[in-house]
Design an enzyme around this catalytic site. Structure first.
Site, short mmCIF file in Angstrom:
data_model
loop_
_atom_site.label_atom_id
_atom_site.label_comp_id
_atom_site.label_asym_id
_atom_site.label_seq_id
_atom_site.Cartn_x
_atom_site.Cartn_y
_atom_site.Cartn_z
CG ASP B 63 120.78 6.77 65.39
OD1 ASP B 63 119.87 7.17 64.65
OD2 ASP B 63 120.91 5.58 65.71
CD GLU B 64 119.20 8.02 60.18
OE1 GLU B 64 119.60 7.63 59.08
OE2 GLU B 64 118.04 7.89 60.56
#
Lengths: 96, 378
Positions: B63-64
């Site tokens: 999620d980055e």
């Protein structure tokens, strides 16, 4: 609280050429008829009179997909098509 | 607890807490079940939005993402505009908030994204990083984990600024030559790590699966079942990519979370579960100290392409080829009718352990724990 109410939707798929090459096509998906099965299993059907807008907007009830602004019985309504499941839903109030 | 939102964090609830610990910290805690597939959908959609802003997007975890805006914007103000645009689009299209860090190095961009949450853009420039970044604790820096932070703390290095102003030679003595120099350049903003291009396919170097099992493995039978499940999924994935491996590695983690890795060569390259399993099982048994095992991993190493296999007259290799034909038939059956349609006999001895479809859930599968509780009661 809003929840997702999944509905049955008859779709119309239109192939649109978007580039100079005949293979540069996109498929436009539009809802035609929405069928709502109530809790007591009675069924209501609504004809989608017009699709006013399609944009990728998240529903407050959750899920990723396209939001269709449609006209049903003369009223503007939102219909969502989930990206992963390709299922249609509307937002419904939670009666609990 | 797999994750805690900002409100829950305020009560001191952390990832990794047991549910009872979390409910002690907050009496009216609302625990919702995880939906891994939604998480994947969101991270994929967010990545797509990022890819629309720069050709260079590198994922960091699920999620980055890092974006290289070199050539896309004139100055750091341009970076802020891109960051705000990404935040607005993700909020609108995915219904979640994100935080973005804009800076001149990857490390500071990541640091900036963690500085203000939720829903914020943080700018760290070459002019202000000494005021903004240096007072922060050294452990805020990417790659300074708990162990490294503790080593630094014992030498009196608490903040990123102190790290930056240390002699590199001194840091090398504390954390080793590679990381000593790295951390020093990270803290000073000297690091110039590249960002890999979007869509670039990395050549696969190894294929592995590991599983934290629903119950601790205490005897050879338990180990056997789990090793077979893992070896089958590794072999199936090797075949998916037309690869063979010439070495096998195992990872063992005991219930006290200590662990180790061992690896060994295969006599000839193979992609059959049979070969991988027997080598892995042999390795595990040779090095197993007899304690309960919490998690097992099997990894295929030294991969080579299998498009034009070398034919052999050695009986062992011919046997492996026949085994391969059997397993390929199993692959086809499982593709069509699901993983559990064909199983080895030994899998039937322990329904709990053999319930792992390691290939399908090879990433994270917290549900297995709930299921195991249910089955114990039954």
């Amino acid at each position: 609280m809003l929840r997702k109410q999944y509905v049955d939707v008859e779709e119309r798929h239109t192939v649109i050429q978007v580039g100079p090459d005949a293979n540069d096509v996109q498929v436009r998906i539009e809802p035609v008829v929405m069928t709502w099965v109530h809790d007591d299993e009675s069924v209501s059907q609504f004809v989608i009179e017009k699709v006013l807008d399609i944009s990728r907007i998240a529903s407050p009830a959750g899920g990723i997909g396209d939001r269709y602004t449609v006209k049903i019985l003369g009223h503007e309504r939102y219909l969502w098509r989930e990206r992963r499941t390709e299922a249609w839903f509307v937002e419904a109030r939670n009666h609990q | 607890m797999l994750a805690a939102n900002q409100e829950a964090k305020r009560y001191g609830i952390k990832t990794g807490d047991a549910v009872w610990q979390a409910t002690q910290k907050c009496r009216n805690l609302n625990v919702v079940p995880p939906h891994y597939e939604w998480y994947m959908d969101h991270s994929e959609a967010a990545r797509e939005i990022c890819s629309g802003c720069s050709p260079c997007v590198e994922s960091f975890g699920l999620d980055e993402n890092w974006l290289d805006l070199t050539g896309c914007v004139q100055d750091i103000e341009g970076g802020r505009k891109v960051a705000d645009k990404i935040r607005a689009r993700i909020q609108r299209e995915l219904g979640v908030t994100v935080s973005v860090g804009v800076s001149f190095t990857k490390i500071f961009a990541k640091l900036g994204s963690d500085m203000k949450k939720p829903d914020a853009t943080t700018i760290i420039t070459q002019n202000n990083f000494k005021e903004r970044v240096w007072p922060l604790p050294a452990s805020d820096l990417l790659y300074v984990g708990r162990a490294t932070a503790e080593k630094l703390r014992r030498r009196g290095i608490m903040s990123i600024g102190q790290l930056a102003q240390s002699e590199p030679d001194n840091l090398v003595r504390i954390v080793g030559s590679k990381w000593g120099n790295y951390l020093w350049s990270f803290a000073n903003g000297y690091e110039r790590l590249g960002i890999s291009e979007a869509g670039a396919v990395h050549p696969i170097k190894s294929v592995g699966n590991s599983q934290t099992t629903p119950k601790d493995l205490v005897d050879e039978e338990d180990i056997k079942i789990t090793t077979i499940a893992l070896a089958e999924s590794v072999a199936e994935r090797l075949r998916d990519h037309n690869l063979k491996c010439s070495a096998v590695q195992v990872n063992i983690r005991y219930s006290d979370l200590s662990g180790y890795q061992r690896q060994a060569q295969l006599p000839f390259p193979s992609c059959t579960a049979d070969r991988i399993y027997s080598k892995a099982y042999e390795l595990i048994l040779r090095h197993w100290a007899g304690y309960p095992i919490r998690s097992l991993g099997v990894r295929a190493l030294n991969l080579l392409c299998d498009e034009y296999p070398q034919l052999s007259i050695l009986p062992e290799q011919q046997r492996d080829l026949r085994q391969l034909q059997i397993e390929e038939a199993l692959d086809r059956l499982r593709d069509r009718y699901g993983h559990f349609v064909v199983q080895r006999g030994v899998m039937l001895t322990d329904p709990l352990l053999s319930a792992l479809d390691a290939k399908a859930d090879h990433i994270i599968h917290p549900v297995a724990f709930y299921q195991s509780e249910g089955m114990n009661i039954a």
